[in-house]
Design a protein around this motif. Structure first.
Motif, PDB file in Angstrom:
ATOM      1  N   ILE A   1       0.848  -1.197   0.000  1.00 49.55           N
ATOM      2  CA  ILE A   1       0.000   0.000   0.000  1.00 49.55           C
ATOM      3  C   ILE A   1       0.879   1.240   0.000  1.00 49.55           C
ATOM      4  CG2 ILE A   1      -1.604   1.345   1.426  1.00 49.55           C
ATOM      5  CD1 ILE A   1      -3.004  -0.860  -0.060  1.00 49.55           C
ATOM      6  N   LYS A   2       1.943   1.212   0.777  1.00 50.16           N
ATOM      7  CA  LYS A   2       2.847   2.366   0.858  1.00 50.16           C
ATOM      8  C   LYS A   2       3.404   2.729  -0.520  1.00 50.16           C
ATOM      9  CE  LYS A   2       6.993   4.081   3.130  1.00 50.16           C
ATOM     10  NZ  LYS A   2       8.085   3.794   4.035  1.00 50.16           N
ATOM     11  N   SER A   3       3.867   1.734  -1.268  1.00 49.67           N
ATOM     12  CA  SER A   3       4.435   2.018  -2.589  1.00 49.67           C
ATOM     13  C   SER A   3       3.361   2.438  -3.597  1.00 49.67           C
ATOM     14  CB  SER A   3       5.213   0.812  -3.112  1.00 49.67           C
ATOM     15  OG  SER A   3       4.366  -0.280  -3.356  1.00 49.67           O
ATOM     16  N   ALA A   4       2.113   2.059  -3.359  1.00 55.19           N
ATOM     17  CA  ALA A   4       1.018   2.403  -4.267  1.00 55.19           C
ATOM     18  C   ALA A   4       0.355   3.735  -3.933  1.00 55.19           C
ATOM     19  CB  ALA A   4      -0.045   1.304  -4.221  1.00 55.19           C
ATOM     20  N   ASN A   5       0.636   4.256  -2.751  1.00 58.50           N
ATOM     21  CA  ASN A   5      -0.092   5.400  -2.211  1.00 58.50           C
ATOM     22  C   ASN A   5      -0.172   6.595  -3.170  1.00 58.50           C
ATOM     23  OD1 ASN A   5      -1.572   6.357   0.027  1.00 58.50           O
ATOM     24  ND2 ASN A   5       0.157   7.659   0.594  1.00 58.50           N
ATOM     25  N   ASP A   6       0.955   7.116  -3.629  1.00 54.14           N
ATOM     26  CA  ASP A   6       0.948   8.286  -4.519  1.00 54.14           C
ATOM     27  C   ASP A   6       0.193   7.983  -5.812  1.00 54.14           C
ATOM     28  OD1 ASP A   6       2.350   9.865  -2.742  1.00 54.14           O
ATOM     29  OD2 ASP A   6       4.296   9.515  -3.698  1.00 54.14           O
TER      30      ASP A   6
ATOM     31  N   ASP B   1      -3.567   1.489   8.207  1.00 55.39           N
ATOM     32  CA  ASP B   1      -3.675   2.945   8.146  1.00 55.39           C
ATOM     33  C   ASP B   1      -3.764   3.432   6.704  1.00 55.39           C
ATOM     34  OD1 ASP B   1      -3.562   3.018  10.911  1.00 55.39           O
ATOM     35  OD2 ASP B   1      -1.446   3.627  10.988  1.00 55.39           O
ATOM     36  N   GLY B   2      -2.998   2.817   5.813  1.00 59.23           N
ATOM     37  CA  GLY B   2      -3.035   3.192   4.399  1.00 59.23           C
ATOM     38  C   GLY B   2      -4.390   2.937   3.776  1.00 59.23           C
ATOM     39  N   ILE B   3      -4.982   1.782   4.071  1.00 58.57           N
ATOM     40  CA  ILE B   3      -6.320   1.458   3.563  1.00 58.57           C
ATOM     41  C   ILE B   3      -7.348   2.447   4.115  1.00 58.57           C
ATOM     42  CG2 ILE B   3      -8.193  -0.252   3.699  1.00 58.57           C
ATOM     43  CD1 ILE B   3      -6.109  -1.093   1.697  1.00 58.57           C
ATOM     44  N   LYS B   4      -7.275   2.744   5.395  1.00 55.79           N
ATOM     45  CA  LYS B   4      -8.221   3.696   6.003  1.00 55.79           C
ATOM     46  C   LYS B   4      -8.110   5.070   5.363  1.00 55.79           C
ATOM     47  CE  LYS B   4      -8.681   1.523  10.532  1.00 55.79           C
ATOM     48  NZ  LYS B   4      -8.420   1.643  11.965  1.00 55.79           N
ATOM     49  N   LYS B   5      -6.904   5.511   5.092  1.00 57.08           N
ATOM     50  CA  LYS B   5      -6.694   6.820   4.460  1.00 57.08           C
ATOM     51  C   LYS B   5      -7.339   6.855   3.072  1.00 57.08           C
ATOM     52  CE  LYS B   5      -3.066  10.042   3.086  1.00 57.08           C
ATOM     53  NZ  LYS B   5      -1.620  10.262   2.988  1.00 57.08           N
ATOM     54  N   ILE B   6      -7.134   5.794   2.311  1.00 57.97           N
ATOM     55  CA  ILE B   6      -7.737   5.714   0.975  1.00 57.97           C
ATOM     56  C   ILE B   6      -9.260   5.729   1.095  1.00 57.97           C
ATOM     57  CG2 ILE B   6      -8.051   4.240  -1.048  1.00 57.97           C
ATOM     58  CD1 ILE B   6      -5.102   3.270  -0.470  1.00 57.97           C
ATOM     59  N   GLN B   7      -9.804   4.923   1.998  1.00 58.87           N
ATOM     60  CA  GLN B   7     -11.256   4.858   2.175  1.00 58.87           C
ATOM     61  C   GLN B   7     -11.833   6.214   2.571  1.00 58.87           C
ATOM     62  OE1 GLN B   7     -11.312   1.619   5.022  1.00 58.87           O
ATOM     63  NE2 GLN B   7     -12.079   0.198   3.473  1.00 58.87           N
ATOM     64  N   ASN B   8     -11.128   6.953   3.412  1.00 62.32           N
ATOM     65  CA  ASN B   8     -11.619   8.246   3.876  1.00 62.32           C
ATOM     66  C   ASN B   8     -11.526   9.338   2.819  1.00 62.32           C
ATOM     67  OD1 ASN B   8     -12.315   7.328   6.438  1.00 62.32           O
ATOM     68  ND2 ASN B   8     -10.295   7.746   7.272  1.00 62.32           N
TER      69      ASN B   8
END
Length: 84
Positions: free
Chosen positions: A39-44, A67-74
């Motif tokens: 998720i970290k590498s996919a974030n940007d 945390d990365g999934i939650k950020k995307i969902q939000n």
């Protein structure tokens, strides 16, 4: 012609990533727009491209992945996430 479902794959295991990608590429309505190992590498990429779907293996279940999934969902409410 309908728009394709823009999809990002997140899978830490290379062999699994290739198999999932190969399978999904056979589905006419799906377009794989990116593949990543975390998720970290996919974030940007995810925030810049706003995919319709994310298929993510977060089996290691680290807090960073959650945390990365939650950020995307939000922040990307229209993006649907399938967690493996």
């Amino acid at each position: 012609m309908t728009e394709k479902i823009r999809t990002v794959l997140v899978e830490p295991e290379e062999i699994s990533l290739k198999l999932i990608k190969k399978y999904l590429e056979q589905v006419e309505d799906i377009e794989i727009i990116g593949t990543f190992k975390s998720i970290k590498s996919a974030n940007d990429f995810i925030f810049n491209n706003k995919p319709d779907f994310i298929i993510a293996d977060i089996s290691e279940n680290s807090q960073k992945n959650i945390d990365g999934i939650k950020k995307i969902q939000n922040q990307l409410r229209k993006t649907k996430i399938i967690q493996l």
